[in-house]
Write a protein that holds these residues in place. Structure first.
Motif, PDB file in Angstrom:
ATOM      1  N   ALA A 113       0.814  -1.215   0.000  1.00  0.00           N
ATOM      2  CA  ALA A 113       0.000   0.000   0.000  1.00  0.00           C
ATOM      3  C   ALA A 113       0.852   1.271   0.000  1.00  0.00           C
ATOM      4  N   ARG A 117       0.695   4.107  -3.035  1.00  0.00           N
ATOM      5  CA  ARG A 117       0.385   5.534  -2.798  1.00  0.00           C
ATOM      6  C   ARG A 117       1.466   6.433  -3.401  1.00  0.00           C
ATOM      7  N   GLU A 121       1.158   9.224  -7.137  1.00  0.00           N
ATOM      8  CA  GLU A 121       1.436  10.655  -7.246  1.00  0.00           C
ATOM      9  C   GLU A 121       1.826  11.036  -8.672  1.00  0.00           C
ATOM     10  N   TRP A 133      -9.626   1.082  -0.850  1.00  0.00           N
ATOM     11  CA  TRP A 133      -8.485   0.660  -0.055  1.00  0.00           C
ATOM     12  C   TRP A 133      -8.867  -0.446   0.931  1.00  0.00           C
ATOM     13  N   ASN A 139      -1.156  -2.129   5.728  1.00  0.00           N
ATOM     14  CA  ASN A 139      -0.117  -1.469   4.939  1.00  0.00           C
ATOM     15  C   ASN A 139       1.096  -2.352   4.675  1.00  0.00           C
TER      16      ASN A 139
END
Length: 237
Positions: A113, A117, A121, A133, A139
């Motif tokens: 995760a 992320r 970007e 999610w 995570n």
């Protein structure tokens, strides 16, 4: 664990309309589908699960997605671990994306995760990314992402009227409440006039309570229950 959410509800939460895909209709006729099956060994590291020869796979995926655009394929799909994230981002950056009314279901290499992320970007300003999610605390686990690519529009592009006929027939109570909350938000802004029809008395009462803040001037409830015309003696519809 990832919760399953109706796509139209998830898009609505982001201010987006459901995509229009004629080939998913009940009688689509001819469907042009393009499928890809990668070759090679799978390797697992502490950061991802992917095909061993990633450079070769990246080149193959680039050609595969380019061919999908050239052929005008309605449905494009590949299995898990098939697409390196770099190949997907390269395609988006070069404009190799599905046309309106087409659907790509691209299963990417496994990723954590935090890494996902960070990679997302790079897409900021190019596409809208909507992610369901997993639960908090996941995570450190791998995500085996299935990415759906399609063209849609924002709610602002739509007409000022929404016609909704029993929209929660096949979704659970939690998503039903989420939809009603979203409709209440739309009603509060005054951006849309909403016509909501349902045969479910419980849902109708709940909808009326959600819209109660509008008052009698801006909210009307109409009972369309079939009856008998006393003068003519035939059913009313």
């Amino acid at each position: 664990m990832t919760q399953l959410v109706d796509v139209s509800i998830r898009l609505a939460q982001e201010g987006l309309r459901p995509p229009e895909m004629p080939f998913l209709s009940r009688d689509p006729g001819f469907i042009r589908a393009l499928l890809f099956q990668p070759q090679g060994a799978i390797v697992a590291t502490d950061r991802s699960v992917s095909v061993l020869d990633r450079d070769l796979l990246r080149m193959q995926m680039s050609g595969f997605l380019g061919r999908a655009v050239a052929l005008g394929s309605d449905l494009v799909a590949c299995p898990e671990y098939s697409c390196p994230w770099t190949a997907l981002f390269d395609a988006i950056g070069s404009g190799t994306v599905p046309a309106e009314g087409k659907l790509w279901a691209i299963a990417c290499e496994s990723i954590s995760a935090p890494d996902l992320r960070a990679r997302l970007e790079a897409l900021e300003g190019r596409v809208r990314v909507v992610i369901n999610w997993p639960a908090p605390g996941a995570n450190g686990e791998f995500l085996d992402c299935l990415c759906y690519l399609f063209v849609t529009r924002t709610q602002a592009d739509g007409p000022p009227i929404m016609l909704i006929d029993d929209p929660v027939a096949h979704i659970d109570d939690l998503n039903s409440l989420a939809l009603l909350d979203y409709l209440a938000d739309i009603a509060e802004t005054g951006a849309r006039q909403i016509f909501f029809a349902t045969a479910d008395d419980r849902l109708a009462n709940l909808f009326a309570k959600k819209m109660g803040f509008l008052g009698a001037t801006n909210f009307r409830e109409i009972d369309l229950t079939p009856g008998i015309d006393e003068e003519e003696g035939h059913p009313l519809h």
